[in-house]
Design a protein around this motif. Structure first.
Motif, short mmCIF file in Angstrom:
data_model
loop_
_atom_site.label_atom_id
_atom_site.label_comp_id
_atom_site.label_asym_id
_atom_site.label_seq_id
_atom_site.Cartn_x
_atom_site.Cartn_y
_atom_site.Cartn_z
N ILE A 55 39.74 37.05 43.00
CA ILE A 55 38.63 36.94 42.05
C ILE A 55 38.67 35.60 41.33
O ILE A 55 37.65 34.91 41.17
CB ILE A 55 38.69 38.11 41.04
CG1 ILE A 55 38.43 39.43 41.76
CG2 ILE A 55 37.70 37.90 39.90
CD1 ILE A 55 38.77 40.67 40.93
N TYR A 56 39.85 35.21 40.89
CA TYR A 56 40.05 33.95 40.18
C TYR A 56 39.62 32.76 41.03
O TYR A 56 38.91 31.86 40.54
CB TYR A 56 41.54 33.84 39.81
CG TYR A 56 41.93 32.63 39.00
CD1 TYR A 56 41.66 32.57 37.63
CD2 TYR A 56 42.62 31.57 39.58
CE1 TYR A 56 42.05 31.48 36.88
CE2 TYR A 56 43.01 30.47 38.83
CZ TYR A 56 42.72 30.42 37.48
OH TYR A 56 43.12 29.33 36.74
N MET A 57 40.04 32.75 42.28
CA MET A 57 39.69 31.64 43.16
C MET A 57 38.19 31.63 43.45
O MET A 57 37.56 30.56 43.54
CB MET A 57 40.48 31.73 44.47
CG MET A 57 41.99 31.59 44.31
SD MET A 57 42.50 29.99 43.65
CE MET A 57 42.12 28.92 45.06
N ARG A 58 37.60 32.81 43.60
CA ARG A 58 36.15 32.91 43.85
C ARG A 58 35.36 32.38 42.67
O ARG A 58 34.34 31.70 42.84
CB ARG A 58 35.78 34.38 44.12
CG ARG A 58 34.29 34.63 44.30
CD ARG A 58 33.79 34.10 45.63
NE ARG A 58 32.39 34.36 45.82
CZ ARG A 58 31.40 33.61 45.34
NH1 ARG A 58 31.69 32.53 44.61
NH2 ARG A 58 30.14 33.92 45.58
N GLN A 59 35.82 32.68 41.45
CA GLN A 59 35.11 32.24 40.25
C GLN A 59 35.35 30.77 39.95
O GLN A 59 34.42 30.06 39.54
CB GLN A 59 35.54 33.10 39.05
CG GLN A 59 35.10 34.56 39.14
CD GLN A 59 35.66 35.39 38.01
OE1 GLN A 59 36.77 35.14 37.52
NE2 GLN A 59 34.91 36.41 37.60
N PHE A 71 32.67 42.46 45.47
CA PHE A 71 32.66 41.39 44.48
C PHE A 71 32.72 40.01 45.14
O PHE A 71 31.99 39.10 44.75
CB PHE A 71 33.85 41.53 43.52
CG PHE A 71 33.91 40.42 42.50
CD1 PHE A 71 33.23 40.54 41.29
CD2 PHE A 71 34.62 39.25 42.75
CE1 PHE A 71 33.26 39.51 40.36
CE2 PHE A 71 34.65 38.21 41.82
CZ PHE A 71 33.97 38.35 40.62
N LEU A 72 33.58 39.87 46.14
CA LEU A 72 33.77 38.57 46.78
C LEU A 72 32.56 38.16 47.62
O LEU A 72 32.35 36.96 47.86
CB LEU A 72 35.02 38.59 47.66
CG LEU A 72 36.36 38.85 46.93
CD1 LEU A 72 37.47 39.02 47.95
CD2 LEU A 72 36.68 37.71 45.97
N GLY A 73 31.79 39.14 48.08
CA GLY A 73 30.64 38.84 48.93
C GLY A 73 31.06 38.30 50.28
O GLY A 73 30.33 37.55 50.93
N ASN A 120 39.51 43.28 34.76
CA ASN A 120 38.58 44.00 33.90
C ASN A 120 37.30 43.21 33.67
O ASN A 120 36.20 43.77 33.65
CB ASN A 120 39.25 44.34 32.57
CG ASN A 120 40.37 45.36 32.71
OD1 ASN A 120 40.33 46.20 33.60
ND2 ASN A 120 41.37 45.28 31.85
N GLY A 121 37.44 41.89 33.51
CA GLY A 121 36.28 41.05 33.28
C GLY A 121 35.33 40.99 34.46
O GLY A 121 34.12 40.82 34.30
#
Length: 278
Positions: free
Chosen positions: A20-24, A55-57, A155-156
């Motif tokens: 998630i962090y890398m995607r954002q 989430f990652l798509g 959570n975010g």
């Protein structure tokens, strides 16, 4: 030189948070997400990977070993894997990964592997690359992301924690030998059919002369006796209370389902393979 960016997911909280962090943070980075599927994972792991894909798509590639757990169990003379002989990690996790990246490395390409070791895990090291063109990066350690930071990311994003954290402290195979005894008790309660499968493997191993059982110093048949399970539950509660008394209050830490992660005995549950549970 072509560069391949890869990120392995275990089904656990840290690697999911890193994805998630890398995607954002790096939306333009062409990351390949992968999961090495032993075929013996918890059903909650598969459900969580599906959430994460949403989430990652982007699909998470399943690296299935060409030979399953039963094949390798026969190859190792029906001896169960153990902390001293981790053939499950070697054959079912690392081997498929090496096969996947081998053509890239053979072609002279570079592979950058992103590993979810946190800033508060000074004692941990990632998979040591055995090829000059394969590089291991640890963004969480570099950027100061600790356990609280991982929970914030999950959570975010709305992805949250895998459901198995309600009764288990980490991902990995259903009958991972690094489980605490309390987690074996809960496996029997939550997934009784899987517990029975683990018992069958254990009985077969003992029949073939294996010196190992899944859990130290007792078989699952001994562990599942009602009196013994009650004893394990009581011991766990005592350990939990002692740990809670020693812990400093932390307003960021509200997830009671992570308590298991903090109450390991010195000889129980510690030292799990990073590639399996991160």
């Amino acid at each position: 030189m072509k560069v391949h960016h890869i990120l392995g997911l275990s089904g656990g909280k840290d690697s999911a948070a890193l994805a998630i962090y890398m995607r954002q943070r790096y939306p333009d980075l062409d990351l390949s997400y992968y999961f090495t599927d032993t075929g013996k994972e918890l059903p909650e792991v598969y459900a969580f990977l599906g959430q994460l894909e949403g989430f990652l798509g982007k699909p998470i590639l399943r690296l299935n070993p060409d030979r399953d757990f039963d094949f390798w169990l026969r190859e190792y003379n029906h001896f169960l894997p153990s902390p001293s002989t981790r053939w499950c990690t070697r054959q079912l996790k690392l081997r498929p990964l090496k096969h996947w990246v081998r053509p890239w490395l053979a072609a002279g390409n570079r592979v950058i592997s992103y590993v979810a070791i946190r800033a508060d895990e000074d004692q941990r090291e990632g998979l040591i690359s055995q090829h000059e063109n394969m590089v291991v990066e640890m963004p969480f350690r570099r950027d100061g992301i600790d356990k609280a930071g991982v929970l914030d990311i999950l959570n975010g994003s709305g992805v949250g924690l895998p459901k198995y954290y309600e009764w288990r402290s980490r991902s990995g195979c259903t009958f991972c030998f690094f489980q605490q005894k309390i987690e074996w008790v809960r496996l029997k309660q939550v997934h009784p059919a899987v517990f029975e499968e683990a018992k069958k493997y254990e009985k077969s191993a003992v029949h073939h002369g294996s010196p190992f059982t899944w859990t130290q110093r007792e078989s699952l048949e001994q562990l599942e006796a009602p009196a013994r399970m009650a004893e394990i539950e009581a011991e766990y509660l005592i350990r939990q209370e002692r740990q809670s008394a020693r812990r400093r209050p932390n307003a960021l830490r509200t997830e009671a389902n992570l308590e298991l992660d903090d109450v390991y005995l010195e000889d129980e549950g510690a030292g799990a393979c990073l590639v399996c549970h991160k």
